[in-house]
Design a protein around this motif. Structure first.
Motif, mmCIF file in Angstrom:
data_model
loop_
_atom_site.group_PDB
_atom_site.id
_atom_site.type_symbol
_atom_site.label_atom_id
_atom_site.label_comp_id
_atom_site.label_asym_id
_atom_site.label_seq_id
_atom_site.Cartn_x
_atom_site.Cartn_y
_atom_site.Cartn_z
ATOM 1 N N ASP A 360 0.882 -1.164 0.000
ATOM 2 C CA ASP A 360 0.000 0.000 0.000
ATOM 3 C C ASP A 360 0.920 1.215 0.000
ATOM 4 N N ASP A 361 0.430 2.375 0.452
ATOM 5 C CA ASP A 361 1.284 3.553 0.471
ATOM 6 C C ASP A 361 2.539 3.292 1.299
ATOM 7 N N SER A 362 3.693 3.637 0.758
ATOM 8 C CA SER A 362 4.919 3.437 1.536
ATOM 9 C C SER A 362 4.942 4.357 2.748
ATOM 10 N N LEU A 363 4.674 5.638 2.527
ATOM 11 C CA LEU A 363 4.563 6.607 3.616
ATOM 12 C C LEU A 363 3.256 7.363 3.437
ATOM 13 N N ALA A 364 2.460 7.464 4.499
ATOM 14 C CA ALA A 364 1.172 8.145 4.387
ATOM 15 C C ALA A 364 0.884 8.953 5.640
ATOM 16 N N MET A 365 0.220 10.084 5.430
ATOM 17 C CA MET A 365 -0.440 10.818 6.511
ATOM 18 C C MET A 365 -1.919 10.839 6.167
ATOM 19 N N TRP A 366 -2.730 10.380 7.109
ATOM 20 C CA TRP A 366 -4.178 10.304 6.908
ATOM 21 C C TRP A 366 -4.840 11.010 8.079
ATOM 22 N N SER A 367 -5.470 12.139 7.824
ATOM 23 C CA SER A 367 -6.014 12.972 8.900
ATOM 24 C C SER A 367 -7.412 12.521 9.296
ATOM 25 N N LEU A 368 -7.477 11.355 9.879
ATOM 26 C CA LEU A 368 -8.722 10.800 10.398
ATOM 27 C C LEU A 368 -8.822 11.129 11.886
ATOM 28 N N ASN A 369 -9.996 11.561 12.316
ATOM 29 C CA ASN A 369 -10.276 11.899 13.717
ATOM 30 C C ASN A 369 -9.547 13.140 14.210
ATOM 31 N N GLY A 370 -8.768 13.748 13.379
ATOM 32 C CA GLY A 370 -8.033 14.957 13.742
ATOM 33 C C GLY A 370 -6.940 15.197 12.726
ATOM 34 N N ALA A 371 -6.605 16.459 12.498
ATOM 35 C CA ALA A 371 -5.635 16.796 11.454
ATOM 36 C C ALA A 371 -4.211 16.456 11.877
ATOM 37 N N ASP A 372 -3.476 15.768 10.992
ATOM 38 C CA ASP A 372 -2.026 15.747 11.119
ATOM 39 C C ASP A 372 -1.530 17.161 10.813
ATOM 40 N N SER A 373 -0.573 17.650 11.567
ATOM 41 C CA SER A 373 -0.139 19.029 11.347
ATOM 42 C C SER A 373 1.350 19.178 11.599
ATOM 43 N N ASN A 374 1.941 20.131 10.870
ATOM 44 C CA ASN A 374 3.358 20.487 11.047
ATOM 45 C C ASN A 374 4.254 19.260 11.083
ATOM 46 N N SER A 375 3.964 18.327 10.210
ATOM 47 C CA SER A 375 4.733 17.083 10.146
ATOM 48 C C SER A 375 5.347 16.937 8.768
ATOM 49 N N SER A 376 6.378 16.078 8.656
ATOM 50 C CA SER A 376 7.119 16.034 7.395
ATOM 51 C C SER A 376 7.636 14.648 7.087
ATOM 52 N N PHE A 377 7.716 14.374 5.766
ATOM 53 C CA PHE A 377 8.459 13.255 5.210
ATOM 54 C C PHE A 377 9.656 13.852 4.484
ATOM 55 N N GLU A 378 10.868 13.547 4.938
ATOM 56 C CA GLU A 378 12.057 14.203 4.415
ATOM 57 C C GLU A 378 13.144 13.185 4.067
ATOM 58 N N SER A 379 13.708 13.319 2.883
ATOM 59 C CA SER A 379 14.922 12.588 2.492
ATOM 60 C C SER A 379 14.783 11.081 2.685
ATOM 61 N N ASN A 380 13.655 10.537 2.266
ATOM 62 C CA ASN A 380 13.447 9.092 2.282
ATOM 63 C C ASN A 380 13.623 8.529 0.872
ATOM 64 N N THR A 381 14.045 7.287 0.784
ATOM 65 C CA THR A 381 14.129 6.579 -0.490
ATOM 66 C C THR A 381 13.089 5.463 -0.494
ATOM 67 N N ILE A 382 12.242 5.477 -1.510
ATOM 68 C CA ILE A 382 11.112 4.551 -1.598
ATOM 69 C C ILE A 382 11.165 3.852 -2.942
ATOM 70 N N SER A 383 11.084 2.537 -2.919
ATOM 71 C CA SER A 383 11.162 1.756 -4.146
ATOM 72 C C SER A 383 10.076 0.688 -4.159
ATOM 73 N N GLN A 384 9.359 0.622 -5.247
ATOM 74 C CA GLN A 384 8.445 -0.466 -5.569
ATOM 75 C C GLN A 384 7.244 -0.641 -4.638
#
Length: 725
Positions: A360-384
């Motif tokens: 499924d999604d390698s990295l995900a933010m899903w704002s269920l029941n409340g907003a994800d905020s001021n968060s980050s995905f930085e300098s990751n390597t994702i394959s396949q």
């Protein structure tokens, strides 16, 4: 994340997939882009198709459900018994990890050779964790064909040495090999509580669950030490707080657990570092918490230096995880997400991780029941990722996606998705500023079988509601996308707008179809977007549903290589096809966005461009002048305008007094044909044809009506525009 999606239309997608399967697009290795974005990794990867082999190369192939389509680079090497693939070591190494596939139901080994000499160790391979079926996910096919197996060689090899893998009795398809110099096992921290002191069995034979619980209880405020060894933890840990769990390194301290931590809350201060958790999850069961971490680690926690493999989800994070740091980890072979911030995540940073083969999604933010905020995905390597996006942002406030490298997405997925798809309520849509900066996307985007058309390398999706956040997409590199680079869509088929979007400083190379794929109303501002090797046309601008509005592409300067517009909204561009010559007898207005000065009841302007002469637009009554405007998508040399009323004899003859105006930018209009009366008569089909002067060039076609002898309003069932005279 997946839900059932509506089938919005059925254009020509199969031929596109066939063209890709035939190898029309060249493969570019991931490593050419690593310097620009992605994680700083302790290993170097080499593609099997670039190695020497006595086996058979498979691919490239982008067709969902094929083995090569899930491979890194969309190519791999198939070995029958006795065949080998030989890599040249790119660096000093004492360990190797191999991504491979074997036929369903089979297991076996690969013999390992160093400089022609077989070593005593073999690499075990199995289909046990592969061939996953998720029939409840619309558009899914059997997937997750590859797996990863690792081996400490027991000796050092140097750059330039030859390392070969030879199939024994089982057919093995080798995709990529990661070469690594693994440091010696770390020493026990002073004052730590060892799980072996509490009875844990490092041989992996006994159940060490209670020993882990006892060590965690004894080490509050301190460190639980996991020495080198294999440990079985058969049920999940809970009540974990104010403690560090530390191992000797992910190659040495190995916990065998499909559910490691499962807790709904924690006071925080949990630090997980430097060990491996390898599960036994072979299928995806969404009701089961088969995750490395399920729930909350609490505020101020961290996860670092972990090797996470064969679980459903690496980290499924709910509750309070404020200021969590997840860095320097490897997450491999999960049957669902790698990591999902499942609402209420504040100040979370996920950086410098390597993820491969997610279901499924390698990295995900899903704002269920409340907003994800001021968060980050930085300098990751994702394959396949083989059934969704590399990175997905579903709602949230002030989110950043920076300097990531994503490659080889498969079905239902883009490299990066910024979306208001909610899946469930209560959901917090995108808000504030969404920053997507410095990312590199290689061979990302795929056919969505539910839509029967492609998803772009980077997708902005107003799936369940309009996008009102500011979305800044900057310094992006898109290489070898099989379809488009930037897609703007309302994936639920509602035509919600995507607005407040700025695309600045992008390099697009060898995109299969178009640079911009606009399928919903809205607008985006583009500057310094430079494209080469565009397969079909610069822009596909065909908002859906018909009549929902227009998408405005604003050229803010510095753009090059993508000025053309796809000419036929009734068909999808195919990779490498080029833009076909326009059909002189095609109705340019059909299905295009239409607007009007006013409408009466349900007789909206979209009904004048829907191809149905039985429906019609009627303006506000008793309010002349009234006008209808059609956006043709790009400037066109229109020579003939055809206006129609319903052909039924119930519509009596009438004369409408009107003029024709045109514009190239939607703001400044000039008169093309002056005002005069035109008679509509059911005896002749209630049709009027108006010739436009030669040399007429317009994108926005406007018909301005000042009188109607039969009704106090402007009325048209169809407004048609043609290139032929």
């Amino acid at each position: 994340m997946h839900s059932r999606r509506t089938v919005r239309r059925t254009p020509l997608a199969c031929a596109a997939a066939a063209a890709l399967a035939a190898g029309m697009l060249g493969a570019t290795t991931v490593h050419a882009a690593v310097a620009a974005a992605g994680a700083s990794l302790p290993f170097t990867s080499v593609e099997a198709e670039s190695a020497t082999t006595t086996g058979t190369k498979v691919g490239p192939d982008y067709t969902q459900g094929t083995l090569a389509s899930e491979a890194s680079g969309r190519q791999a090497v198939r070995l029958s018994a006795g065949q080998r693939v030989e890599f040249t070591a790119p660096r000093a190494a004492n360990a190797v990890n191999v991504s491979y596939s074997v036929p369903d139901g089979q297991s076996g080994t690969l013999d390992v050779y160093v400089n022609g000499t077989r070593i005593s160790k073999t690499l075990a391979v199995t289909s046990k964790y592969s061939y996953v079926d998720t029939s409840w996910i619309a558009g899914a096919k059997q997937h997750h064909f590859f797996d990863n197996a690792r081996l400490l060689l027991g000796q050092n090899v140097q750059a330039g040495d030859r390392i070969a893998f030879q199939a024994t009795s089982t057919q093995v398809t080798v995709d990529v090999a990661d070469f690594e110099q693994v440091a010696a096992a770390a020493a026990r921290p002073a004052g730590s509580v060892s799980v072996t002191d509490k009875g844990a069995d490092p041989s992996g034979q006994g159940d060490s669950t209670q020993a882990f619980r006892d060590a965690i209880s004894a080490a509050q405020g301190g460190v639980v030490w996991i020495p080198p060894g294999d440990y079985r933890v058969t049920s999940s840990l809970s009540g974990v707080q104010n403690v560090t769990l530390q191992g000797a390194g992910g190659w040495y301290s190995v916990v065998h657990a499909s559910r490691f931590i499962d807790q709904s809350n924690s006071s925080g201060g949990v630090h997980l570092k430097d060990f491996a958790v390898i599960g036994e999850v072979t299928e995806r069961v969404d009701s089961n918490p088969d995750n490395f971490v399920n729930g909350s680690l609490g505020p101020g926690s961290s996860v670092s230096g972990m090797w996470i493999q064969h679980v459903k989800v690496g980290l499924w994070l709910t509750g309070n995880n404020d200021n969590l740091v997840v860095e320097n980890n490897r997450i491999l072979d999960t049957t669902a997400d790698g990591l999902n911030l499942n609402g209420n995540a504040h100040g979370v940073r996920v950086s410098n991780n390597f993820l491969r083969n997610q279901g499924d999604d390698s990295l995900a933010m899903w704002s269920l029941n409340g907003a994800d905020s001021n968060s980050s995905f930085e300098s990751n390597t994702i394959s396949q990722p083989n059934l969704a996006n590399g990175i997905a942002i579903y709602g949230g406030t002030d989110i950043s996606v920076r300097n990531n490298l994503v490659s080889d997405t498969n079905a239902l997925g883009s490299g990066i998705a910024v979306s208001n798809q909610k899946f469930l309520d209560p959901f917090s849509p995108l808000a504030g500023t969404i920053t997507v900066d410095g990312n590199t996307l290689v061979r990302t985007g795929a056919i969505n079988p539910n839509w029967n058309h492609p998803m772009g390398a980077l997708r902005v999706d107003s799936y369940d509601s309009a996008i009102n956040a500011t979305v800044n997409i900057t310094n992006t590199t898109v290489t070898d996308s099989p379809y488009s680079a930037f897609e703007f869509v309302s994936g639920g088929g509602h035509g919600y707008p995507t607005s407040n979007i700025n695309v600045t400083g992008a390099t697009v190379k060898n995109t299969g179809t178009v640079v911009v794929q606009a399928e919903t109303p809205g607008s985006a501002r583009f500057s310094n977007v430079q494209a080469t090797g565009v397969g079909s046309a610069g822009v596909y601008n065909c908002p859906y549903p018909s009549g929902s509005g227009s998408f405005t592409v604003t050229d803010a300067g510095g753009n090059s290589g993508w000025s053309s517009t796809w000419s036929d909204c009734s068909a999808w561009p195919q990779p490498g096809q080029g833009n076909p010559p326009p059909d002189q007898n095609a109705n340019l207005a059909k299905g295009r966005p239409a607007s009007a000065t006013g409408s009466q009841d349900v007789y909206t302007p979209g009904k004048a461009v829907d191809g149905d002469t039985g429906s019609y637009w009627e303006s506000s009554n008793n309010a002349f002048p009234q006008a209808i405007t059609v956006d043709l998508g790009s400037s066109q040399a229109v020579r003939r305008l055809v206006l129609k009323l319903p052909p039924s004899s119930a519509w009596g003859a009438r004369t409408e007094t009107l003029s024709v105006l045109g514009s190239t930018n939607g703001s400044a209009y000039s008169t093309v044909v002056g005002s005069q009366g035109y008679r509509f008569d059911p005896a002749t089909g209630n049709t009027v044809t108006i010739a436009l002067p030669a040399g007429t060039g317009l994108r926005y076609l406007r018909v301005n009506v000042t009188a109607n002898t039969a009704w106090p309003a402007a009325q048209f069932s169809e407004v048609e525009a043609y290139l032929s005279s």
